[in-house]
Design an enzyme around this catalytic site. Structure first.
Site, short mmCIF file in Angstrom:
data_model
loop_
_atom_site.label_atom_id
_atom_site.label_comp_id
_atom_site.label_asym_id
_atom_site.label_seq_id
_atom_site.Cartn_x
_atom_site.Cartn_y
_atom_site.Cartn_z
N TYR A 15 -62.86 20.43 -48.63
CA TYR A 15 -63.79 21.50 -49.02
C TYR A 15 -65.21 20.96 -49.24
O TYR A 15 -66.18 21.46 -48.68
CB TYR A 15 -63.28 22.21 -50.29
CG TYR A 15 -64.37 23.01 -50.92
CD1 TYR A 15 -64.73 24.23 -50.39
CD2 TYR A 15 -65.10 22.51 -52.00
CE1 TYR A 15 -65.79 24.96 -50.91
CE2 TYR A 15 -66.15 23.22 -52.54
CZ TYR A 15 -66.49 24.44 -51.99
OH TYR A 15 -67.54 25.14 -52.50
N ASP A 32 -62.57 27.06 -50.17
CA ASP A 32 -62.07 26.88 -51.54
C ASP A 32 -61.33 28.16 -51.95
O ASP A 32 -61.08 29.04 -51.12
CB ASP A 32 -63.24 26.58 -52.49
CG ASP A 32 -64.18 27.76 -52.64
OD1 ASP A 32 -64.06 28.73 -51.86
OD2 ASP A 32 -65.03 27.73 -53.55
N GLU A 77 -71.79 20.24 -55.81
CA GLU A 77 -70.45 20.59 -55.33
C GLU A 77 -69.37 19.90 -56.17
O GLU A 77 -68.32 20.47 -56.45
CB GLU A 77 -70.28 20.23 -53.85
CG GLU A 77 -71.04 21.14 -52.91
CD GLU A 77 -70.58 22.61 -52.99
OE1 GLU A 77 -69.45 22.87 -53.42
OE2 GLU A 77 -71.39 23.49 -52.65
#
Ligand code: SF4
Length: 357
Positions: free
Chosen positions: A123, A141, A43
């Site tokens: 996020y 996002d 991520e």
């Protein structure tokens, strides 16, 4: 769209998206399991990097640093070398800061816990908590904003939508497969609901979608990037090149070549070097390049400077400015540069101005 209508629309998303995701999800290396360390690394890498570009880096990164303890203990030079080519090096430094905390106290189990770690925003926290711990924590996002703004025909500005959608989406999370639901929304935004020319005819949300085009989301005008002109000097002594370690700015901790803070043609470059104290040298042909960061641009010209004299002994003329003192330069051969020193793409292109010996 009325509030109740929006809620009803959002409630329909999981069934449609999960069925589509099962058939269409991409085979990505970080989807092999839901290990929080691996999901977290992916991520962070994907925050500013395209999936295709991140894949290879991800595989190398987790092979070299297979768990959070290995990351916490990794020397900075090695860490930034592994990050080389991904840009936004502060992500790697924050990842390591956070890894040191996690190595001591364990992985947080909730989005709130993840948000307390350096470099982890709403996020990323939502993504990890839902994918790894099945929490109903939305991860909104740009991809998800795009999908939802179009489905709901919501024309508000992106940043406002981001905050609002996270709160609105949480009650629509299914009782099971929450991580897959998060990923299905992201996947739809990445592969079908594209920024321009979305593939509406193949979209599982076609019947729900109120827009069916790229008319939304409304984009805020970006401020113009600031432009800086630089002249790079690659001092070459035999097969070795002079580098220095950057101690500030966006590329802190990485290595670069000496750069004067103004554009120079050949004659100006030679004059600059003579005034800095270099006597015996030959200048290579100039090579120009523009490197674009999110908020600024570097317009650069690079020269190879072939000289047996030590560039670290030079002195910057009083009327010139440079990113670093000559005294910080040290020489390394190409093999060392490849294996040991992180040379970001903002400088790497300049290697092409050096004639191989
Ligand atoms: S129908 Fe088109 S615009 Fe609407 S969500 Fe699907 S791809 Fe996006």
């Amino acid at each position: 769209m009325e509030k109740s209508e929006r809620e009803t629309t959002l409630q329909k998303l999981p069934a449609l998206l999960l069925a589509w995701y099962d058939k269409n999800k991409r085979d990505l290396p970080w989807r092999e399991n839901t290990d929080p360390y691996r999901v977290w690394v992916s991520e962070i890498m994907l925050q500013q990097t395209r999936v295709e570009a991140a894949k290879e880096h991800y595989i190398r990164f987790v092979r070299e640093l297979p768990d959070v303890r290995a990351l916490a203990a990794c020397p900075e030079d090695k860490l930034l070398k592994l990050w080389e080519g991904l840009g936004y090096y502060s992500r790697a430094r924050n990842l390591q800061k956070a890894a040191k905390i996690v190595a001591e106290s364990g992985f947080p189990q909730t989005a709130e816990g993840w948000k307390k770690l350096p470099g982890v925003g709403d996020y990323t926290a939502g993504a990890i908590a839902s994918i790894c711990f099945e929490e109903a924590s939305p991860a909104v996002d740009g991809n998800v904003v795009r999908v939802l703004s179009r489905v709901l025909a919501d024309g508000r500005e992106q940043e406002t939508l981001k905050r609002g959608f996270a709160a609105e989406l949480a009650p629509a999370y299914p009782a099971a497969r929450r991580g897959d639901f998060t990923q299905s929304l992201m996947e739809l935004g990445a592969t079908v609901c594209l920024p321009a020319s979305p593939l509406c005819l193949t979209c599982p949300l076609f019947s729900l979608c109120q827009t069916k085009s790229d008319a939304l989301p409304r984009r805020k005008e970006k401020p113009q990037r600031r432009i800086f002109c630089k002249t790079l000097f690659l001092f070459c002594d035999g097969g070795r090149l002079a580098l220095y370690r950057r101690t500030a700015g966006v590329l802190k901790g990485t290595y670069g070549f000496f750069s004067a803070e103004r554009p120079m043609d050949n004659a100006q470059a030679e004059d600059f070097l003579r005034r800095a104290g270099l006597q015996n040298f030959a200048l290579g042909a100039p090579l120009a390049h523009t490197h674009v960061f999110s908020h600024l641009e570097w317009h650069m010209t690079a020269y190879a400077v072939y000289s047996p004299e030590d560039a670290a002994r030079l002195e910057l003329p009083a009327d010139e400015s440079a990113e670093a003192d000559f005294a910080r330069l040290f020489y390394a051969d190409k093999r060392e540069i490849e294996s040991r020193y992180s040379l970001p793409s903002a400088f790497r292109w300049a290697l092409a101005c050096v004639t191989p010996n």
